[in-house]
Design an enzyme around this catalytic site. Structure first.
Site, short mmCIF file in Angstrom:
data_model
loop_
_atom_site.label_atom_id
_atom_site.label_comp_id
_atom_site.label_asym_id
_atom_site.label_seq_id
_atom_site.Cartn_x
_atom_site.Cartn_y
_atom_site.Cartn_z
N TYR A 44 76.05 -2.84 -36.84
CA TYR A 44 75.66 -4.11 -36.26
C TYR A 44 74.44 -4.64 -37.00
CZ TYR A 44 74.96 -7.79 -32.88
OH TYR A 44 74.86 -9.02 -32.29
N GLN B 195 80.30 -8.68 -27.30
CA GLN B 195 81.72 -8.79 -27.69
C GLN B 195 82.00 -8.09 -29.01
OE1 GLN B 195 79.61 -11.27 -27.14
NE2 GLN B 195 79.66 -12.81 -28.77
N SER C 2 58.76 -1.23 -32.01
CA SER C 2 58.28 -0.50 -33.17
C SER C 2 56.80 -0.12 -33.01
CB SER C 2 58.46 -1.39 -34.40
OG SER C 2 58.42 -0.63 -35.57
N GLN D 85 52.98 -3.82 -38.60
CA GLN D 85 53.78 -3.39 -37.46
C GLN D 85 53.77 -4.45 -36.37
OE1 GLN D 85 56.53 -1.03 -36.55
NE2 GLN D 85 55.29 -0.63 -38.33
N HIS E 60 56.13 -7.60 -36.18
CA HIS E 60 57.55 -7.48 -35.79
C HIS E 60 57.81 -8.12 -34.43
CE1 HIS E 60 59.64 -5.20 -38.79
NE2 HIS E 60 58.70 -4.29 -38.85
N GLU F 69 56.51 6.67 -34.06
CA GLU F 69 57.60 6.33 -34.98
C GLU F 69 57.09 6.44 -36.43
OE1 GLU F 69 58.72 2.25 -34.80
OE2 GLU F 69 60.61 2.55 -35.87
N HIS F 70 55.98 5.75 -36.73
CA HIS F 70 55.37 5.80 -38.06
C HIS F 70 53.98 6.39 -37.92
CE1 HIS F 70 57.97 2.09 -38.12
NE2 HIS F 70 58.42 2.68 -39.21
N ASP G 273 59.51 0.87 -45.22
CA ASP G 273 60.46 -0.06 -44.63
C ASP G 273 61.51 -0.51 -45.63
OD1 ASP G 273 59.34 -0.05 -42.14
OD2 ASP G 273 58.08 -1.81 -42.47
N GLU H 84 83.80 37.02 -15.38
CA GLU H 84 83.71 35.63 -14.94
C GLU H 84 84.89 35.23 -14.06
OE1 GLU H 84 83.09 33.15 -18.40
OE2 GLU H 84 81.04 33.88 -18.67
N HIS I 73 92.10 34.13 -19.52
CA HIS I 73 91.28 34.35 -20.71
C HIS I 73 91.35 35.83 -21.12
CE1 HIS I 73 89.45 30.46 -19.75
NE2 HIS I 73 88.75 30.50 -20.86
#
Lengths: 441, 441
Positions: free
Chosen positions: A138, A199, A245, A267, A270, A335-336, A369, A423, A428
């Site tokens: 995506y 969709q 982020s 950062q 963003h 994250e960074h 990045d 068991e 088995h």
């Protein structure tokens, strides 16, 4: 509406009595899932499942201001991708190709291989590694249509050997982003379909007459896309749940304050809810970075977003030493993480959780990045405690291989039967016992 | 209430006109999430988050028919685990220890290592692999309390090097299962807490005064547990979403029909909704297995469960040849796949998706449940297309390492700036450009 007043940057001190409380408050983040969004997304998915292309065309026309009559109009052919690549400025094309080359080279090293070993009795055990058959990527449309995101999501799948990589991206009003299409051409996309939103996710998960059903869906998106991905999870694989982020910079006070200020801004630009935190043992340095930030802010086109992010979720934290900084970093699991210090290797020994670590004064997060090589899709909101960067391993899967020799089955059949009886699983036990030989014909 | 009538086993033929329709129907499976369960679980999680141990004690007393006044009473000390291990019959103990040894040995090979490489200009890139700090393992109580499940979930975490492994298991009415505790002692559990249900999952995800917050929760459970795990996902990691267990046996017709019948039963005895499918190019063999199944069924204690599973979700499928069988298997992407044929290596070349492949006539699936070595936690419901067996890799995570030399940053800073300007991210571009040197102080 420009705003020239000085930034109000939150200051914390590791030694203050209520520090933990303030830190928890600073880091608090929960993605709230709106029940209305959940219900609408569920309906969209249901309609795509039952009506296929008909519903897909209807939603695309409605949400993306389009007027197509057939999904065939939404499919971009491979020669169009090549045309887009030829149409962009040559320095852009060259930069994209250089970045793609470095990303591909780094990810080649992540490729996992099958392995087997044989035991003394001839039994063979192992793990077979294979690529996923089909993957959907995506790519958001509009402002957040980033060619770098195409490279980062598609190249690992391509390196893994995924047979078919299908990219979906909305084209509101029919407008296509040539940089995004050029990135698709470079990175190994097999097909681009101009659809978006819930969709598009539903179409990839369940398939329609035009859109092939895939095994995994990756890539960033808005609330609708994220909600749809979470609803189709289990039917297909998905990548991480991404939050805002974040960057955490640890600096010993010896890096140019403007470099650090701009790293924090990179950062913050963003998103208003992005998070930039600076930790230093030098109060003087924190002051210098603040002054630099105020000097630099107003020349930036995204200054209002940066201001909202820095004032709303940013912080400068004073610590007594770098060990304290590392300890804080492990609590944050950023994250960074930039280790902008004289001896980053020494400090790295104390770091347990981070999506990506940028070591030394030259390793600006922005390099990661685009073109350092490692992936820029990274775990956010503290999930680096258990999630990893997107990688080739996300597009490979494993099957266990179990090949018992007659002798091996004779020995292990006894063990299995013993445990199965314990068991209460008699079938088995018998199935294993047959191979021991007692009941074999 | 015994039922001695012959089994009604669904027969399909790959060559019949409506085969695809029948196969889709056979495989159709969707876990429906009950909105009432969702709401109740959300409330339980909320109360555990806000009230901690107080709510945990209240829920445990209510749902598990207990009467403890303090969570301390729910914690099993390590010496109690050792006592349990000493209390079980020596042949059981020995079987558990043998199985644990084989599982550990196999999983040692899954351990991933950190790596780095240096580029010509001195830039270093790599991937740092570390273990998760804390992991919670859920073990169901009552009938489904399987010691093998303890081994399979705990040993990979232990091999990964997880610092603290906390096992939770409900003990309805206060009754503890010594085999489960013995398995905990053998496999490397640090602490056992006698709690279960959504309240146990919530306590592990958010922590209480007694229960440490963990980074990931694994292990099987009922609807309440599965729903709670899905609701805390993102705050912590979780393992796969497990559906009913399945086996697909491909047989050339030369294996003892009783062996194959019992292999199918061993899956069916788990659950009325478990799925056992047999594929063979020999109709005569399918008839022989059916006859064997009818001979063997009534001697089994779980015959009613087996009957419900085989008649409700089982099938015998006739194909023209083994290639067709492999093609069908790839569509099904089974959890367990037995290749009970003369040349399983040749057939394996055609297999793309399966959780575990059991090769040759001696490799009964039941061996893999206990002591072959590979994990028995496997992707179900066709998710082997994108999920892998539980493994050491599920308890390790990666951080990217990016360490630019001055020269590397000078070169790559240009590329990054070019791409950042193309995306309209000026702070990114400047942050990278500073390192190129033009704007550096």
């Amino acid at each position: 509406m420009s705003n020239n007043r000085d930034l109000k940057i939150r200051r914390l001190n590791r030694s203050q009595a209520d520090f933990d409380h303030h830190l928890d408050h600073l880091l608090a983040w929960e993605s709230v899932s709106d029940p209305n969004v959940q219900a609408t997304v569920a309906e969209i998915i249901q309609r795509i499942r039952t009506e296929g292309d008909v519903a897909l065309v209807e939603y695309t026309n409605r949400f993306d201001r389009m007027s197509v009559s057939d999904t065939a109009e939404l499919v971009i052919r491979e020669d169009e991708l090549q045309q887009a690549l030829e149409s962009i400025p040559s320095d852009q094309k060259e930069a994209l190709e250089l970045a793609a080359k470095r990303i591909r080279r780094f990810h080649e090293r992540q490729k996992q291989s099958s392995w087997r070993f044989e035991e003394e009795d001839g039994t063979v055990l192992g793990q077979q590694v294979t690529a996923l058959d089909r993957v959907g990527v995506y790519v958001p449309g509009g402002l957040a249509a980033y060619p770098s995101s195409v490279l980062m999501n598609v190249i690992p799948a391509s390196v893994a050997g995924v047979e078919k990589i299908i990219m979906v991206t909305p084209t509101p009003g029919g407008e296509k982003n040539p940089l995004v299409l050029a990135a698709a051409a470079i990175s190994g996309v097999d097909q681009v379909i101009c659809i978006g939103g819930a969709q598009a996710v539903a179409a990839l998960a369940y398939g329609t007459e035009t859109v092939p059903a895939v095994d995994k869906i990756v890539g960033p998106g808005n609330t609708w896309v994220a909600t749809a991905k979470s609803q189709v999870f289990g039917k297909v694989g998905i990548d991480m749940i991404a939050g805002p982020s974040e960057i955490l910079v640890i600096c010993d006070g010896q890096t140019d304050p403007e470099w650090i200020a701009m790293d924090l801004f990179s950062q913050a630009e963003h998103d208003r809810i992005a998070q930039s935190i600076l930790i230093s043992p030098s109060v003087e340095f924190l002051d210098q970075v603040e002054a630099a930030a105020n000097r630099l802010l107003n020349e930036l086109p995204r200054s209002e977003i940066i201001r909202a992010s820095i004032e709303g979720r940013g912080a400068f934290i004073h610590v007594n030493n770098l060990e304290e900084a590392a300890e804080l970093s492990n609590r944050i699991a950023p994250e960074h993480l930039e280790l902008s210090v004289e001896d980053p290797e020494a400090l790295l020994q104390h770091i347990r959780h981070a999506g990506a670590v940028f070591m030394g004064r030259y390793s600006a997060e922005a390099l990661g990045d685009y073109c350092a090589g490692p992936n820029h899709v990274l775990p956010t909101s503290g999930t680096a405690r258990f999630f990893s960067p997107l990688g080739v391993y996300d597009f490979q899967k494993k099957s266990s291989i179990i090949y018992f020799s007659a002798e091996g089955a004779r020995e292990q059949g006894k063990v299995a039967a013993q445990l199965a009886y314990g068991e209460g699983l008699q079938a088995h036990a018998l199935s294993a016992s047959y191979r021991v030989g007692h009941n074999a014909k």
